[in-house]
Design an enzyme around this catalytic site. Structure first.
Site, PDB file in Angstrom:
ATOM      1  N   ASP A 367       0.846  -1.203   0.000  1.00  0.00           N
ATOM      2  CA  ASP A 367       0.000   0.000   0.000  1.00  0.00           C
ATOM      3  C   ASP A 367       0.880   1.252   0.000  1.00  0.00           C
ATOM      4  O   ASP A 367       2.082   1.205  -0.338  1.00  0.00           O
ATOM      5  CB  ASP A 367      -0.968  -0.060   1.201  1.00  0.00           C
ATOM      6  N   ARG A 444      -5.502  16.433   3.697  1.00  0.00           N
ATOM      7  CA  ARG A 444      -4.518  15.362   3.858  1.00  0.00           C
ATOM      8  C   ARG A 444      -3.157  15.803   3.305  1.00  0.00           C
ATOM      9  O   ARG A 444      -2.439  15.040   2.672  1.00  0.00           O
ATOM     10  CB  ARG A 444      -4.977  14.082   3.183  1.00  0.00           C
ATOM     11  N   TRP A 478      -6.085   1.921  -6.875  1.00  0.00           N
ATOM     12  CA  TRP A 478      -6.117   3.304  -7.379  1.00  0.00           C
ATOM     13  C   TRP A 478      -6.884   4.144  -6.361  1.00  0.00           C
ATOM     14  O   TRP A 478      -8.096   4.041  -6.257  1.00  0.00           O
ATOM     15  CB  TRP A 478      -6.814   3.318  -8.738  1.00  0.00           C
ATOM     16  N   ASP A 479      -6.168   4.972  -5.636  1.00  0.00           N
ATOM     17  CA  ASP A 479      -6.779   5.701  -4.524  1.00  0.00           C
ATOM     18  C   ASP A 479      -7.061   7.157  -4.899  1.00  0.00           C
ATOM     19  O   ASP A 479      -6.539   7.681  -5.905  1.00  0.00           O
ATOM     20  CB  ASP A 479      -5.833   5.633  -3.308  1.00  0.00           C
ATOM     21  N   ASN A 481      -7.776  10.503  -2.320  1.00  0.00           N
ATOM     22  CA  ASN A 481      -7.959  10.772  -0.897  1.00  0.00           C
ATOM     23  C   ASN A 481      -8.298  12.214  -0.519  1.00  0.00           C
ATOM     24  O   ASN A 481      -7.958  12.655   0.580  1.00  0.00           O
ATOM     25  CB  ASN A 481      -6.722  10.324  -0.124  1.00  0.00           C
ATOM     26  N   CYS A 527     -10.492   2.950  -4.952  1.00  0.00           N
ATOM     27  CA  CYS A 527     -10.544   3.299  -3.538  1.00  0.00           C
ATOM     28  C   CYS A 527     -10.600   4.818  -3.454  1.00  0.00           C
ATOM     29  O   CYS A 527     -10.055   5.513  -4.314  1.00  0.00           O
ATOM     30  CB  CYS A 527      -9.265   2.781  -2.875  1.00  0.00           C
ATOM     31  N   ASP A 549     -12.848   2.382   4.713  1.00  0.00           N
ATOM     32  CA  ASP A 549     -11.704   2.227   5.609  1.00  0.00           C
ATOM     33  C   ASP A 549     -12.146   1.630   6.935  1.00  0.00           C
ATOM     34  O   ASP A 549     -11.315   1.235   7.756  1.00  0.00           O
ATOM     35  CB  ASP A 549     -11.029   3.585   5.856  1.00  0.00           C
TER      36      ASP A 549
END
Ligand code: GLA
Length: 724
Positions: A367, A444, A478-479, A481, A527, A549
């Site tokens: 990750d 973030r 594939w995130d 955030n 994701c 999550d």
């Protein structure tokens, strides 16, 4: 024939296996909605149009003697703004003079046997001969806008899709201010609006409320479909239950700002619009240019909310999920995130792989934290080169070692993001979304790349491809955030800045398309801080999405039940985590209602737990086909009964059934009978754990008695029945 046109009455009928949808062309070219519901054999539908007189100060058209008409009360097929229909409008075009009155009239139509692709947008796939598409061309004679309405019916499923293309067929520019994908008129308001709300860690929670006069709406303005609302609504007639009664479902194949708006008028009729959220949206069309809306998927059934879900599931399994993934068992993976967060190196990952391999895991996923100089979430997004201080000897060496343990290898990316502390940002500060003179809001500690820019997409594609092409990588997570703020693009002119939210989504789709085309063997899992972009647009490219999550098994029940409203369980990224509130067995039973995996440090498991994991993985392999291809029955929703929750999969031939029940909070006086569903009443089924044989009738109408089998909070039970 699925689509027919009665030229004398000017009625279009669109029939699926169980439903009819009908619309009519008025003598002046207006398009009126007639009906959507259970299949009707006849065409005598025009009487449905008349909704009485006396609308409030409404425009009258007395000249249309055959069909008296007031736009303010007549059911419109695609409502327009500013010309007498004062309810919510699906289409609003600002012409070169600045006015926003819009009025489209029928010009022609075609019935197509091939479903047209949507320019730059994901949509349901079709195979030769399994669809028919109606294309209606209408025109706004004042602006010169040509509006094409597309309706596709699936011949084997009670499902249809709608989308819209607007072309500028004039000599002047125009601006599209509202272009919804679908407009549905219901002749009553006796419906409950079911939708999925949430936030990070609490996605897709089912809620419902009765329709009320005036507006009700769900929407996203976040630049993604979002944790907060899903682009899905069901309208169930009052009294409709999980397994009985009429219900409409609408799901938008879109991953950006959306709106589903419902207006109920004084005549108790409801207009439903679904499409791109008009807030923060405008699309400038120069002469000759066109704009394509996302596709809306519409389901109707009179067999309850559960059947609506199963229709969506079958449709998405067959027509949305990319082959070959829809038909194959997905790998059991172990993901490093909750096991190590940023604190790993090559040796630790190999140690995970070593332990996981002994338990039968298929793949190790590395990750966040493997690239640039990323040891925390404060840097390096955009610098997609391997951190060789962490992964000594490089990525190929690590993959070789993981493969040598018998595991495949997957990797994490967050392609649409950029850290202010990154080489990419230092080299290209204007590549992120930003507004001149305004400070970017950090979230973030990262910014969002301007995905509308081809040079940005090329750079990310090239960087990532270099890693994916030169290493044996079988999976990409594939995130995404954060959400979009200060959403401006350095390249767009002022009159196109309001296009950025949609251009961002189009850019992301383009990039995803390039990857799935260039690397067809790679399994992509989507994701967004868990399930912040869990929508059919993303599922078109990646067959599974990390659900949330939140990996607590009890809270996952609500999230997974909500997700199952329209998404098949084979799309749910679901893992067993180190959260000891529930026994390991329950965590596995819940994660098995999805793509299965682990999110923990396998070295920390006791020998007994390792043995349990081995058995869980064996069960996953045994039941995977049934779970993936079977029909889901939500027996007891976690939000319905705070004591227990239960669900069941039945194979299409009704030979097998798998029943899972979780006790969330057990009262001392618990009495637990569980009635199964969807079985053949005349078949005899063996409870494979006890050897007892029961008829399908008994299992469904009397039920199984679980009172003595579950004692404590958090415990669960799985029962597998097989017909003789
Ligand atoms: C998101 C994801 C997690 C993990 C982290 C990594 O929050 O949902 O699973 O990948 O990012 O930063």
């Amino acid at each position: 024939m699925a689509i027919s046109f009665d030229a004398s009455k000017k009625i279009f009928k669109l029939d699926t296996s169980d439903t009819t949808y009908a619309l009519a062309v008025h003598e002046a070219g207006y398009l009126f909605h007639l009906y959507y519901g259970p299949y009707l054999p006849d065409n005598n539908l025009l009487p449905m149009l008349f909704r009485g007189g006396f609308a409030s100060f409404h425009p009258n058209y007395p000249n249309y003697v055959n069909t008296p008409y007031s736009p303010d009360i007549t059911p419109s097929e695609y409502s327009c703004n500013g010309t007498g229909d004062f309810r919510i409008s699906a289409l609003q075009i600002r012409n070169v003079n600045g006015d926003i009155s819009t009025d489209i009239r029928y010009v022609s139509h075609r019935i197509l046997t091939e479903k047209p692709a949507l320019c730059g947008l994901p949509s349901l796939r079709s195979e030769a001969g399994d669809t028919e598409t109606l294309e209606i061309t209408a025109r706004d004679h004042t602006t010169g806008a040509v509006v094409k309405l597309y309706y596709t019916v699936y011949l084997q499923l009670p499902v249809m899709t709608r989308s819209v293309v607007v072309e500028n067929d004039s000599q002047y520019p125009m601006d599209l201010e509202r272009v919804y994908s679908t407009c549905l008129e219901l002749p009553g308001m006796d419906y409950d609006m079911v939708h999925l709300y949430g936030q990070w860690f609490k996605e897709r929670t089912v809620t419902e409320r009765p329709l009320a006069h005036g507006m009700q709406s769900i929407q996203s303005k976040r630049g993604s479909s979002s944790h907060n609302h899903n682009p899905f609504v069901a309208l169930k007639q009052h009294g409709t239950t999980e397994e009985n009664g009429p219900v409409y479902g609408i799901n938008l194949i879109y991953s950006g700002n959306f709106a589903i708006d419902i207006e109920v008028d004084a005549r108790n009729t409801a207009r439903v619009l679904a499409g791109i959220n008009p807030t923060d949206f405008n699309w400038h069309l120069e002469p000759g240019e066109s704009f394509t809306s996302p596709e809306a998927v519409m389901v109707f059934t009179d067999k309850g909310v559960g059947e609506m879900s199963r229709i969506f599931h079958r449709t998405y399994m067959k027509h949305l999920i990319k082959s070959p993934w829809r038909d194959v068992e997905r790998p059991v993976l172990i993901n490093s995130w909750e096991a190590a967060y940023f604190d790993f190196d090559d040796d630790k990952l190999v140690a995970f792989a070593h332990e996981a391999a002994k338990m039968g895991v298929d793949m190790l996923v590395m990750d966040d934290g493997w690239f640039g100089v990323r040891n925390l979430d404060n840097c390096s997004l955009g610098d997609w080169y391997v951190n060789e201080k962490k992964l000594k000897g490089g990525l190929s060496k690590l993959i070789e070692r993981v493969n040598a343990e018998g595991l495949k290898f997957g990797i994490w990316y967050e392609p649409e993001m950029i850290s202010p502390d990154s080489d990419l940002y230092r080299a290209h500060p204007d590549w992120c979304l930003h507004v001149k003179g305004r400070e970017n809001s950090p979230a973030r500690l990262q910014y969002v790349l301007d995905m509308s820019r081809e040079d940005v997409r090329d750079n990310i594609f090239n960087q990532m491809s270099a890693v994916l092409a030169n290493n044996k990588i079988d999976y990409v997570k594939w995130d995404f955030n954060r959400n979009l703020t200060e959403a401006g693009s350095a390249l767009l002119p002022a009159n196109r800045q309001k296009e950025i939210m949609h251009r961002f989504v189009l850019g992301t789709y383009d990039l995803m398309n390039r990857f799935v085309t260039a690397f067809p063997h790679i399994l992509f899992e989507n994701c967004s801080g868990g399930g912040g972009r869990f929508d059919p647009g993303m599922l078109y490219y990646s067959p599974q999405i990390w659900c949330s999550d939140n990996t607590d098994a009890i809270e996952r029940l609500t999230i997974q039940f909500g997700s199952s409203m329209c998404y098949p369980v084979s799309t749910f990224g679901a893992h067993v985590a180190a959260r000891p509130r529930t026994p390991l067995s329950t965590r596995a039973n819940v994660a098995m209602c999805g793509t299965f995996g682990y999110e923990l440090d396998p070295r920390k498991l006791t020998e007994d737990e390792k043995e349990q994991v081995r058995a869980q993985i064996a069960d996953y392999r045994k039941y995977n086909k049934l779970i993936r291809e079977g029909d889901l029955y939500r027996l007891i929703a976690p939000t319905e009964d705070h004591f227990r929750c239960a669900w069941q999969f039945v194979s299409p031939d009704k030979q097998e059934a798998l029943v899972t029940s979780v006790i969330m909070r057990r009262p001392e006086t618990a009495y637990f009978m569980l009635k199964l569903r969807g079985l053949d009443p005349n078949k005899m089924y063996t409870d494979t754990a006890t050897g007892e044989v029961y008829s399908g009738a008994l299992l469904m109408y009397a039920g199984i008695n679980l009172t003595e089998q579950i004692y404590d909070d958090g415990e669960s039970i799985v029962k597998y029945f097989k017909a003789e």
